[in-house]
Design a protein around this motif. Sequence first.
Motif, short mmCIF file in Angstrom:
data_model
loop_
_atom_site.label_atom_id
_atom_site.label_comp_id
_atom_site.label_asym_id
_atom_site.label_seq_id
_atom_site.Cartn_x
_atom_site.Cartn_y
_atom_site.Cartn_z
N ASP A 230 10.85 -14.84 18.18
CA ASP A 230 11.62 -15.10 19.28
C ASP A 230 11.05 -15.67 20.51
O ASP A 230 11.81 -16.05 21.54
CB ASP A 230 12.19 -14.06 19.69
CG ASP A 230 13.06 -13.38 18.58
OD1 ASP A 230 13.72 -13.98 17.76
OD2 ASP A 230 12.91 -11.96 18.46
N VAL A 231 9.75 -16.07 20.30
CA VAL A 231 9.10 -16.90 21.61
C VAL A 231 8.84 -18.24 21.32
O VAL A 231 8.53 -18.53 20.43
CB VAL A 231 7.60 -16.00 21.89
CG1 VAL A 231 6.82 -16.78 23.00
CG2 VAL A 231 7.88 -14.54 22.12
N CYS A 252 0.14 -15.14 20.65
CA CYS A 252 1.26 -14.11 20.67
C CYS A 252 1.02 -13.19 19.42
O CYS A 252 0.66 -13.62 18.08
CB CYS A 252 2.56 -14.60 20.52
SG CYS A 252 3.85 -13.62 20.63
N ALA A 253 1.05 -12.08 19.62
CA ALA A 253 1.00 -10.90 18.63
C ALA A 253 2.11 -9.83 18.63
O ALA A 253 2.11 -9.19 19.96
CB ALA A 253 -0.13 -10.41 18.44
N GLN A 254 3.16 -9.47 18.12
CA GLN A 254 4.09 -8.62 18.05
C GLN A 254 4.79 -8.66 19.50
O GLN A 254 5.06 -7.54 20.39
CB GLN A 254 3.76 -7.18 17.82
CG GLN A 254 2.97 -7.11 16.49
CD GLN A 254 2.44 -5.56 16.18
OE1 GLN A 254 2.20 -5.03 17.06
NE2 GLN A 254 2.41 -5.33 15.13
N GLY A 255 5.05 -9.88 19.95
CA GLY A 255 5.87 -10.05 21.29
C GLY A 255 4.91 -9.85 22.64
O GLY A 255 5.43 -9.97 23.58
N VAL A 256 3.60 -9.72 22.21
CA VAL A 256 2.82 -9.64 23.45
C VAL A 256 1.97 -11.12 23.52
O VAL A 256 1.29 -11.44 22.47
CB VAL A 256 1.85 -8.63 23.16
CG1 VAL A 256 0.75 -8.35 24.40
CG2 VAL A 256 2.25 -7.24 23.46
N VAL A 257 2.11 -11.68 24.74
CA VAL A 257 1.50 -12.93 24.91
C VAL A 257 0.25 -12.64 25.69
O VAL A 257 0.12 -12.29 26.94
CB VAL A 257 2.49 -13.95 25.47
CG1 VAL A 257 1.72 -15.16 25.93
CG2 VAL A 257 3.77 -14.14 24.85
N ASP A 274 3.66 -18.74 30.89
CA ASP A 274 5.09 -18.47 30.76
C ASP A 274 5.18 -18.47 29.13
O ASP A 274 4.83 -19.17 28.52
CB ASP A 274 5.84 -19.73 31.57
CG ASP A 274 5.19 -21.08 30.89
OD1 ASP A 274 6.01 -21.63 30.02
OD2 ASP A 274 4.40 -21.60 31.40
N ALA A 275 6.60 -17.92 28.91
CA ALA A 275 6.89 -17.74 27.58
C ALA A 275 8.32 -17.40 27.59
O ALA A 275 8.81 -16.83 28.45
CB ALA A 275 6.36 -16.50 26.66
N ARG A 276 9.02 -18.23 26.69
CA ARG A 276 10.58 -17.89 26.62
C ARG A 276 10.93 -17.00 25.65
O ARG A 276 10.61 -17.29 24.39
CB ARG A 276 11.38 -19.18 26.43
CG ARG A 276 12.81 -19.12 26.52
CD ARG A 276 13.68 -20.53 26.27
NE ARG A 276 13.27 -21.07 27.60
CZ ARG A 276 13.93 -22.34 27.61
NH1 ARG A 276 14.68 -22.94 26.73
NH2 ARG A 276 13.50 -22.95 28.66
#
Length: 518
Positions: A230-231, A252-257, A274-276
Amino acid sequence: MLGTVLVAASLSAIPANAATGAGTIAPYGGYVQDISIVEDRLTAEDDHLTVAVDFCLVPGSAARRGVEDIWLDTATPIADYEGPYDRFMFYTGMTVGDATGKNTFRVEMQAAPLETEVPLSQAMISLYPISGPATSKGGCGTVELPVQIPPYYWEDRSLTKSFTGSDAFGNRFTDKVTLGRGGLDTLDAAEPQLRPDLLWDGSVEWYSITPEGPAESVSLTLDIPGQCSDVEWMGSSAGEGTEDWRTGRVSCAQGVVRARLDGGLAGNERFTVDARDTSGLTPGESVAGRTTVNLDGEYHRLSETVELAEATASFERPWVPVAHGDLCPVSFSDIRPGGAFFGPIQWLGCEGISAGQSNGAFGVNRQITRGELAAFLMRAYGEKHLDPITARQERRWLPPKTSPFTDMTPRSAHYAAATWLRSMGIAGYADGTFKPSQPVSRVEAAQFIYLADHAGEDWNAPSRSPFADIPATYSRFEAISYLYATGATRGYTDGTFRPSRDITRGEMAKFVETVFND
């Protein structure tokens, strides 16, 4: 809600018979009274505002009556987007209940981004009652919609923009909104920052930012709710606005940037990640992001929440019936309330589809010609078959300069309508004529209306015919069965359709109004 409702500009073109304080008549039997903003100043931390639309509706549940074609030029209502669509158009909708719990509305929108001084958006709103007294008695109320504003502004100043709306008749409504100082330059340089921006498509862009250097080592961790799938377009940089712009490493791993900048920070640099998150939000939902900033072993932990307001409907007075005549001053000398075709003919007049005859009558029992029917259908359906952006700009069919018909020139009456109908798939006769003055048979009317209402869509005709004189193998069975399915016709008492019989203007009004509002 985000503040106190502002008073919008007064409206013009008030119908003579409209309710006190009313605006103008709008399509589908409703009119807009007012449009206003529920928050007039937005700072860098704000993510949405609210637009209030005051409206009145005509009574009668037989047709899908509501308020249509309210254009918002500098803000886009947000809901559960179902796009993207052609040419960056998005369609969205939400169900809204009023404060009394008695009425439910469907709010439908289409939106498109506009590239201007600030990234803005354009949208069109339609409101339809689904259940409750509004569907039978009509009445007036207010719908408050969460809307998207420009997500950021990169200059070192505030910006005031006019918020405008308009209806299908060209009346405009104006309010103003001030965008606060946004962008990275407005943030406190002494402490790390976490900033979420709610974007116009419902996604969230997260910024995790350090103060300005120097620092021997620096890393940022941004924990966002979505998984990495989703990123979208993660990134990091240092030295924006300086000659020493460098790019950091990001993963990115498991939603952690996680991002790191080798070599630390110079005195005039700061590190930005930044990440969307594209998982999206719907009204009433909120999402939180967290960040950890490591500056030479000193850890800073921050969290922020983005929330999208619910759309609501409220009424300052009890829901009261609104008489049909209050919404439309159009009348014809040869029809009266209670007559067989009064409702459909009145609808044609109110919608600007037919002005009747020069003597003030509609000509309810007179046979309709091919040219007249083409004109009625073009006025009713013309914009449906135009590209939405083109329809917004032109709002009309542009006929060819060279006539495709041997019996019509570009100056002929109904020429534009005849060529528009030709674009729908009705090319005229084999000898190259259109015959605009020829009466229209019931089967021709069925085919004309079917193509105008249903062009480009799928319709599965039934295997058995509802009419005794029309077999399922009949060449125009698809169109006739479509009219039957919408309730436009049930045929004659003997169970026949009588396809060759010429149709009257009153019968045509019933066909067009029923199919259009089905």
